[in-house]
Design a protein around this motif. Structure first.
Motif, short mmCIF file in Angstrom:
data_model
loop_
_atom_site.label_atom_id
_atom_site.label_comp_id
_atom_site.label_asym_id
_atom_site.label_seq_id
_atom_site.Cartn_x
_atom_site.Cartn_y
_atom_site.Cartn_z
N ARG A 81 0.73 -1.20 0.03
CA ARG A 81 0.03 0.00 -0.16
C ARG A 81 0.77 1.11 -0.01
NH1 ARG A 81 -3.06 -0.02 5.16
NH2 ARG A 81 -4.07 1.62 4.48
N GLY A 82 2.06 1.12 0.94
CA GLY A 82 2.87 2.44 0.82
C GLY A 82 3.48 2.54 -0.76
N ALA A 83 3.81 1.52 -1.41
CA ALA A 83 4.62 1.32 -2.72
C ALA A 83 3.46 2.16 -3.51
CB ALA A 83 4.95 0.29 -3.03
N ALA A 84 2.23 1.68 -3.60
CA ALA A 84 1.21 2.32 -4.34
C ALA A 84 0.86 3.86 -4.15
CB ALA A 84 -0.20 1.58 -4.19
N ALA A 85 0.77 4.27 -2.85
CA ALA A 85 0.66 5.54 -2.60
C ALA A 85 2.02 6.41 -3.20
CB ALA A 85 0.61 5.89 -1.07
N GLY A 86 3.22 5.73 -2.92
CA GLY A 86 4.32 6.42 -3.57
C GLY A 86 4.22 6.71 -5.03
N GLU A 87 3.71 5.71 -5.85
CA GLU A 87 3.47 5.83 -7.20
C GLU A 87 2.49 6.78 -7.48
OE1 GLU A 87 5.43 4.67 -9.51
OE2 GLU A 87 6.63 3.58 -8.11
N ARG A 88 1.39 6.75 -6.83
CA ARG A 88 0.28 8.03 -7.03
C ARG A 88 1.07 9.32 -6.75
NH1 ARG A 88 -4.49 8.65 -8.37
NH2 ARG A 88 -4.90 6.43 -8.24
N GLY A 89 1.59 9.42 -5.53
CA GLY A 89 2.48 10.72 -5.34
C GLY A 89 3.31 11.11 -6.57
N TYR A 90 3.97 10.17 -7.12
CA TYR A 90 4.88 10.47 -8.05
C TYR A 90 4.34 10.84 -9.27
CZ TYR A 90 9.42 10.18 -10.90
OH TYR A 90 10.35 10.38 -11.73
N LEU A 91 3.17 10.19 -9.88
CA LEU A 91 2.59 10.62 -10.96
C LEU A 91 1.79 12.00 -10.74
CD1 LEU A 91 1.13 9.62 -13.55
CD2 LEU A 91 -0.68 8.85 -12.17
N ALA A 92 1.42 12.29 -9.47
CA ALA A 92 0.87 13.54 -9.26
C ALA A 92 1.96 14.54 -9.19
CB ALA A 92 -0.05 13.72 -7.99
N TYR A 93 3.13 14.21 -9.08
CA TYR A 93 4.39 15.28 -9.08
C TYR A 93 4.64 15.42 -10.52
CZ TYR A 93 9.32 16.19 -9.29
OH TYR A 93 10.70 16.70 -9.65
N ALA A 94 4.73 14.28 -11.32
CA ALA A 94 5.07 14.66 -12.90
C ALA A 94 4.13 15.41 -13.34
CB ALA A 94 5.35 12.99 -13.33
N ALA A 109 0.03 14.68 -0.36
CA ALA A 109 -0.85 13.82 0.53
C ALA A 109 -0.33 12.27 0.31
CB ALA A 109 -2.21 14.01 0.01
N ALA A 110 -0.49 12.00 -1.02
CA ALA A 110 0.19 10.66 -1.30
C ALA A 110 1.55 10.25 -0.98
CB ALA A 110 0.11 10.28 -2.80
N LEU A 111 2.49 10.92 -0.93
CA LEU A 111 3.78 10.68 -0.49
C LEU A 111 3.63 10.80 1.07
CD1 LEU A 111 6.08 12.77 -2.80
CD2 LEU A 111 5.58 10.20 -3.05
N GLY A 112 3.16 11.54 1.52
CA GLY A 112 2.76 11.52 3.07
C GLY A 112 2.07 10.11 3.61
N ARG A 113 1.24 9.76 2.95
CA ARG A 113 0.60 8.48 3.24
C ARG A 113 1.58 7.42 2.96
NH1 ARG A 113 -3.42 9.38 0.26
NH2 ARG A 113 -2.91 8.34 -1.59
N ALA A 114 2.21 7.34 2.07
CA ALA A 114 3.39 6.26 1.63
C ALA A 114 4.37 6.17 2.99
CB ALA A 114 4.01 6.50 0.68
N ALA A 115 5.02 7.45 3.33
CA ALA A 115 5.58 7.45 4.68
C ALA A 115 5.28 6.95 5.80
CB ALA A 115 5.95 9.07 4.90
N ALA A 116 3.84 7.07 6.04
CA ALA A 116 2.96 6.61 7.27
C ALA A 116 2.90 4.99 7.28
CB ALA A 116 1.77 7.10 7.36
#
Length: 257
Positions: A81-94, A109-116
């Motif tokens: 789930r953290g990896a998926a959140a990281g990809e969502r955050g990276y897509l939004a960043y891109a 928000a997504a990268l923060g969720r991944a960190a948690a």
């Protein structure tokens, strides 16, 4: 229904890497399509390929979103789930960086969720720290926070033997040194980044590394590096797309890779 894991095979991994390293992300993702329907691991790998495609080409956003929407409802561990959140955050960043659509809040928000979700010793922490560094530098304009993230990511990538991620961290640390006017440190970092991309065979990342090194080298070496980068850029069908601006005399655009 329980998910059935598909064990990775060396031939498949090699085929996916060969396609990815040459900028053929859609073809690489297609190799994982069957396994991705059954295995969260394969689904996450496929998603990461499609997200990386967006960053390098500025295209394929809907396919990447579809891949994320497919993986997120799966029965995932916290790590997944953290990896998926990281990809969502990276897509939004891109999307934000390439000015497709401002999704900075979603990225944070997504990268923060991944960190948690990721454990402190998670193998995914280095990549997450790197991506949060990118957000700090290119979206928030906070070079100090960016450097902290890059250095954490760099130390972990080196410790884990992740040569490709190390090439990215060397590159971003060198770019910060260049901004400070420390050309010697910038040359060192850009040189290490280029070397690692050549050693790993990450062809699609070599032209950006050549251009970055050219920016801190005197003539005629700078021109030689730019010429080599231009040849490779055209050989790989003008990917990454954003590099075109850096191969002309005008001021360079943001260079995320």
């Amino acid at each position: 229904m329980a998910q059935t894991a598909i064990p990775p095979t060396v031939p498949l991994d090699s085929a996916v890497w060969r396609l990815r390293s040459r900028g053929c992300w859609q073809d690489a993702a297609a190799l994982l399509e069957h396994a991705a329907a059954l295995s969260p691991t394969a689904a996450l790998r496929r998603t990461a390929l499609l997200v990386e495609c967006c960053m390098f080409t500025g295209e394929g956003w809907e396919r990447a979103e579809d891949a994320l929407r497919a993986v997120e409802p799966m029965a995932l561990t916290d790590e997944e789930r953290g990896a998926a959140a990281g990809e969502r955050g990276y897509l939004a960043y891109a999307s934000t960086l390439l000015r497709v659509r401002d999704r900075a809040d979603e990225a944070r928000a997504a990268l923060g969720r991944a960190a948690a979700l990721l454990a402190p010793d998670s193998p995914g922490r280095a990549l997450l720290d790197f991506r949060r560094g990118l957000m700090a530098q290119h979206v928030s304009g906070n070079a100090e926070a960016a450097e902290t993230g890059y250095r954490r990511a760099h130390a972990e990538a080196v410790a884990r033997g992740d040569a490709l991620l190390s090439s990215y961290t060397w590159r971003q640390l060198a770019a910060l040194a260049q901004q400070r006017g420390d050309l010697e440190q910038a040359r060192e970092g850009f040189t290490h980044s280029l070397r690692l991309r050549e050693e790993t065979g990450f062809l699609v990342g070599i032209a950006p590394a050549l251009v970055a090194l050219a920016e801190v080298q005197p003539e005629p070496e700078a021109t030689r590096l730019r010429t080599e980068a231009g040849r490779l850029f055209h050989l790989l069908d003008r990917v990454p797309r954003w590099l075109a601006a850096q191969l002309t005399p005008q001021p360079p655009a943001p260079a995320p890779a």
